[in-house]
Design an enzyme around this catalytic site. Structure first.
Site, PDB file in Angstrom:
ATOM      1  N   LYS A  96      -4.896  12.058   0.139  1.00  0.00           N
ATOM      2  CA  LYS A  96      -6.428  11.642   0.311  1.00  0.00           C
ATOM      3  C   LYS A  96      -7.322  12.757   0.317  1.00  0.00           C
ATOM      4  CE  LYS A  96      -6.736   7.534   1.341  1.00  0.00           C
ATOM      5  NZ  LYS A  96      -7.392   6.516   2.830  1.00  0.00           N
TER       6      LYS A  96
ATOM      7  N   LYS B  31       3.060   9.153  -8.392  1.00  0.00           N
ATOM      8  CA  LYS B  31       4.266   8.680  -8.606  1.00  0.00           C
ATOM      9  C   LYS B  31       5.755   9.066  -9.476  1.00  0.00           C
ATOM     10  CE  LYS B  31       1.205   4.769  -8.715  1.00  0.00           C
ATOM     11  NZ  LYS B  31       1.268   3.692  -9.545  1.00  0.00           N
TER      12      LYS B  31
ATOM     13  N   ARG C 270      -5.468  -8.321  -3.821  1.00  0.00           N
ATOM     14  CA  ARG C 270      -4.203  -7.900  -2.446  1.00  0.00           C
ATOM     15  C   ARG C 270      -3.997  -8.853  -1.411  1.00  0.00           C
ATOM     16  NH1 ARG C 270      -2.956  -1.793  -0.770  1.00  0.00           N
ATOM     17  NH2 ARG C 270      -4.967  -2.262   0.228  1.00  0.00           N
TER      18      ARG C 270
ATOM     19  N   SER D 160       0.621  -1.476   0.061  1.00  0.00           N
ATOM     20  CA  SER D 160       0.687   0.185  -0.385  1.00  0.00           C
ATOM     21  C   SER D 160       0.755   1.317  -0.085  1.00  0.00           C
ATOM     22  CB  SER D 160      -1.026   0.207   1.317  1.00  0.00           C
ATOM     23  OG  SER D 160      -0.069  -0.007   2.438  1.00  0.00           O
TER      24      SER D 160
ATOM     25  N   LYS E  96      -7.139   8.292  -6.915  1.00  0.00           N
ATOM     26  CA  LYS E  96      -7.526   7.080  -6.497  1.00  0.00           C
ATOM     27  C   LYS E  96      -8.492   6.531  -6.656  1.00  0.00           C
ATOM     28  CE  LYS E  96      -6.034   4.766  -2.252  1.00  0.00           C
ATOM     29  NZ  LYS E  96      -7.277   4.472  -2.028  1.00  0.00           N
TER      30      LYS E  96
ATOM     31  N   CYS F 124     -48.313  22.277  14.329  1.00  0.00           N
ATOM     32  CA  CYS F 124     -49.495  22.684  14.271  1.00  0.00           C
ATOM     33  C   CYS F 124     -50.179  21.769  15.775  1.00  0.00           C
ATOM     34  CB  CYS F 124     -49.967  22.791  13.702  1.00  0.00           C
ATOM     35  SG  CYS F 124     -50.548  21.343  12.742  1.00  0.00           S
TER      36      CYS F 124
ATOM     37  N   GLU G  93      -7.634  -1.505  -9.670  1.00  0.00           N
ATOM     38  CA  GLU G  93      -8.781  -1.479  -9.431  1.00  0.00           C
ATOM     39  C   GLU G  93      -9.695  -1.981  -9.935  1.00  0.00           C
ATOM     40  OE1 GLU G  93      -9.216   0.438  -4.692  1.00  0.00           O
ATOM     41  OE2 GLU G  93      -7.295   0.630  -6.135  1.00  0.00           O
TER      42      GLU G  93
END
Length: 776
Positions: free
Chosen positions: A312, A288, A135, A80, A114, A409, A172
């Site tokens: 993030k 990267k 993964r 990760s 991401k 009411c 992904e």
């Protein structure tokens, strides 16, 4: 609690969260909460390195593989990335990269969104897909080969040539927002489990033991890198991704270069602004170092590479506590529960309230006052409670109770009833909504009704905002929409926000609103479930307010996109004595509805006796059976009077018996005769063959509006075109009949010229409308 005890507690909690997330597919906390716990553990271990153990969550990537799948060992670990939560974190990452490379000039980075899904590995041998794996814990994953083969944008065989003998692609698997909405709608309709968010839906779909289920889910794949490769395929990250794209593998359309960290930050800000308009969920941006040589020089540390980072976005989900549940009253009297929350920052905004929709939603969540919940906020969407964290429920948590009396009411609160008709029988069931029966005597309903009535898309009375309406109601100056037309200058001048000029302008705007189109007036009435488009359908099809008021629910279902439940809402609204009185008062104020006339030609010509019979929902008798029945018995009287022999000459025995049984019921006979009588009174004429709509000059034509119109708004122009039968579209194509172009027209005008589509400027458009008898 000392450091050692806290470290043990954090490890145990993180291990439990990992198990819930990776093994059960049931996340118990938002990502932001997990990140906080993980970072706290990481900091404590840095302060006390002698307490670090090999099984600490900081020493591995995730959780264990599901035992139901065979396990796959990753030849190159799937690590990760480190996280940046602030701009300062990203700049610090950039400084470390520059220091580590010790090279002049800006470092070249790759930038890509991401995606919020499930990381997978795809192994190709000699261009053929031979294995797919999750993964897992980064070293060992789950063999999901059968499932990844069902994802439509994953190639089973690579295109082109030149690929290495062994190529491991990483990326992904995710679900688009539209796909997620479709899946949840289908799940709900089938009575199945719905998913909290697209990420959970993607993970749950990909890890099904039955690959047929996976195949039915709208999954997609996007590459972000490679693992083991038997031969070099590039010297830069972006170069590798472009090569993968050439071999048929999907990569992000948002992939970009950035020279230095400041350009990375510019990319982050840009995509953050566009985040809600993207077709998929993202939770950050990955940067990267682009050069593979530089990546090798920088290397790795612990569980993450030194040459990459995930920046993030502020968390869209957070944990907080439900302090109370209060009930608000809306325009239609709907009593809606709202959670009062312990304030918490979500997506950069402090949230203290969240919608709960209705009591069915509270039951689905299992929510109690005092619970800890996960709330979600995306863009401008009202914060929602997504999940209850049962492990944190206190002993004194209290159930949520619907008030028996309106909190505004004091009128009675009743649960709505839903009407369904099937096989000739009507049934009612309890709805999800509770309503106050106070109507305009309820201050909350009155204020919301007036705010809706004067809004831009309704009566468009300029100068009356929410605060002004509340002031007029609180001062006792208006008790219904009709009271707006009785306001006097000396009543409003001097009120907050109303000087002499603004008071006169308001009265002028109220007077000008007395000539609305029929569709605007219907929409302004605030009929439950009747939006702007449904109001247009009612006005265009039935042609007059009187017909809309008189229409039976079954007749209303003949109109486009109006189902039985909405039809009953419309019918019940106009059956209500109070609503009829308000409409009578409005019409008595000098209201002149525009565009009233005959029944729409296409509607009058499209309804047949066979169509009416088919809509009666007689068991086994659909449109084809109804056509056969009418071909033999050409009137409703003959069909009702027919015996079994007559019916069997037209239909199969089972259908004939169903028709006979249906019309044995006098209530069904009366219903059918009432529908026929109303249709004929409205101007229908039975014809066994459906006619082509005639009478509207633009029927079947598609028009497009572009640029700024100076003599009318585009909404008004759209209304004028629709009243002539045209469909108004948002883009130009070969099927477009005409484009109306005002100043500032851009790509649509260029497209029209390219396709040879007719173009009118505003002056020519006004002349055209005048020729059709449409006033401006």
């Amino acid at each position: 609690m000392n450091a050692e005890s806290r470290i043990h507690a954090l490890r145990a909690e993180l291990d439990q969260h990992n198990y819930r997330y990776y093994v059960l597919d049931e996340p118990s906390v938002p990502d932001a909460e997990y990140d906080r716990l993980f970072n706290e553990l990481k900091a404590l271990e840095a302060e006390h390195p002698h307490l670090v153990t090999p099984d600490s969550p900081t020493q591995r990537v995730g959780g264990a593989a599901l035992a139901a799948f065979s396990q796959v060992r990753h030849e190159v670990p799937m690590l990760s990335l480190g996280n940046a939560f602030e701009e300062a974190d990203l700049r610090e990452f950039g400084r470390r990269v520059v220091d580590g490379l010790d090279q002049p000039g800006a470092v070249d980075y790759s930038c890509e969104p991401k995606l919020d899904g499930l990381a997978v590995s795809l192994l190709y041998r000699d261009g053929q897909l031979v294995q797919g794996a999750t993964r897992g814990d980064g070293t060992t994953g789950e063999d999901i080969s059968a499932n990844v083969r069902t994802v439509r944008n994953i190639p089973l065989k690579l295109q082109g040539k030149g690929w290495p003998a062994v190529l491991e692609v990483r990326g992904e698997v995710f679900m688009s927002k539209a796909g997620f909405d479709r899946l949840n709608a289908a799940q709900a309709e089938a009575g199945g489990k719905t998913f909290a968010n697209p990420r959970n839906a993607a993970a749950g779909s990909l890890r099904q033991l039955d690959s047929k289920i996976t195949a039915s889910r709208p999954l997609e794949f996007c590459c972000y890198g490679v693992g083991q490769v038997s031969a070099s395929i590039g010297e830069s990250h972006i170069g590798i991704l472009e090569q993968l794209k050439a071999w048929g593998l999907p990569i992000s359309r948002e992939l970009r270069h950035a020279a230095g960290i400041e350009e990375c930050l510019a990319y982050y800000r840009d995509i953050g602004e566009r985040r809600n308009s993207l077709p998929y969920e993202i939770d950050g941006v990955v940067f990267k170092v682009n050069s593979l040589a530089s990546q090798r020089e920088l290397g790795f540390r612990a569980r993450e590479p030194r040459w990459a980072i995930a920046h993030k976005f502020p968390a869209m989900e957070e944990l907080t506590e439900v302090l109370d549940v209060e009930f608000q009253v809306g325009r239609t009297g709907a009593v809606t529960p709202v959670a009062r929350l312990k304030p918490v920052k979500v997506a950069g905004v402090t949230v203290s309230n969240a919608t709960l929709h209705n009591m069915d939603e509270i039951a689905r969540l299992g929510l109690r006052i005092g619970d800890t919940v996960i709330i979600r906020r995306a863009g401008d969407v009202i914060p929602q409670v997504m999940q209850v964290v049962l492990e944190r429920r206190p002993e004194d948590a209290r159930p949520v109770q619907v008030p028996s009396a309106c909190p505004v009411c004091g009128s009675q609160v009743e649960r709505t009833q839903l009407v369904k008709r099937s096989k000739g029988k009507e049934t009612t069931s309890e709805g999800a909504v509770y309503r106050c029966v106070g109507r305009l005597a309820c201050g909350a309903q009155l204020k919301q009704a007036i705010i809706h009535y004067v809004s831009r898309r309704a009566m468009d009375i300029d100068g009356l905002g929410e605060k002004s309406v509340e002031q007029l109601v609180d001062e006792g100056l208006i008790g219904s929409p009709a009271d707006l037309y009785k306001l006097q200058f000396d009543q409003i001048v001097g009120l907050e926000g109303f000087a002499e000029v603004s008071s006169k302008k308001l009265l002028d705007a109220i007077e000008a609103s007395k000539r609305p189109s029929l569709a605007r007036f219907i929409y302004a009435l605030g009929i439950p479930d009747v939006g702007e488009e449904t109001a247009k359908v009612l006005a265009r099809s039935l042609g007059s307010l009187a017909r809309v008021q008189q229409a039976l629910p079954q007749v209303l279902t003949y109109l486009p996109d109006i189902g039985l439940e909405v039809a009953y809402e419309i019918h019940n609204f106009f059956e209500d004595e109070h609503n009829c009185k308000v409409i009578e008062q409005l019409l008595g104020c000098g209201m002149q509805l525009q565009d009233e006339g005959e029944l729409a030609a296409e509607f009058a010509a499209s309804t047949t006796l066979a169509g009416m019979i088919a809509k009666l929902d007689i068991a086994s008798v659909g449109p084809t059976g109804a056509e056969k029945l009418v071909a033999k018995l050409d009137s409703l009287d003959k069909i009702i009077a027919a015996d079994g022999i007559d019916l069997r000459q037209a239909l199969a025995a089972k259908q004939a018996e169903a028709v006979r049984e249906f019309f044995k019921d006098e209530a069904n006979q009366k219903l059918a005769r009432d529908i026929e009588a109303q249709l004929l009174a409205f101007g229908m004429h039975w014809n066994s063959e459906k006619k082509v709509a005639e009478g509207l000059p633009l029927a079947g034509q598609t028009w497009v509006l572009t640029g700024t119109l100076e003599r009318m708004s585009r909404d008004i122009a759209k209304e004028k075109l629709e009243s002539l039968g045209a469909k108004v579209a948002g883009s130009v194509s070969g099927k477009t009949h005409c484009v109306v172009a005002g100043p500032g027209a851009g790509s649509k005008l260029a497209k029209a010229s390219e396709l040879g589509v007719k173009v009118l400027d505003e002056d020519a458009f006004v002349v055209f409308l005048d020729e059709q008898g449409i006033a401006i």
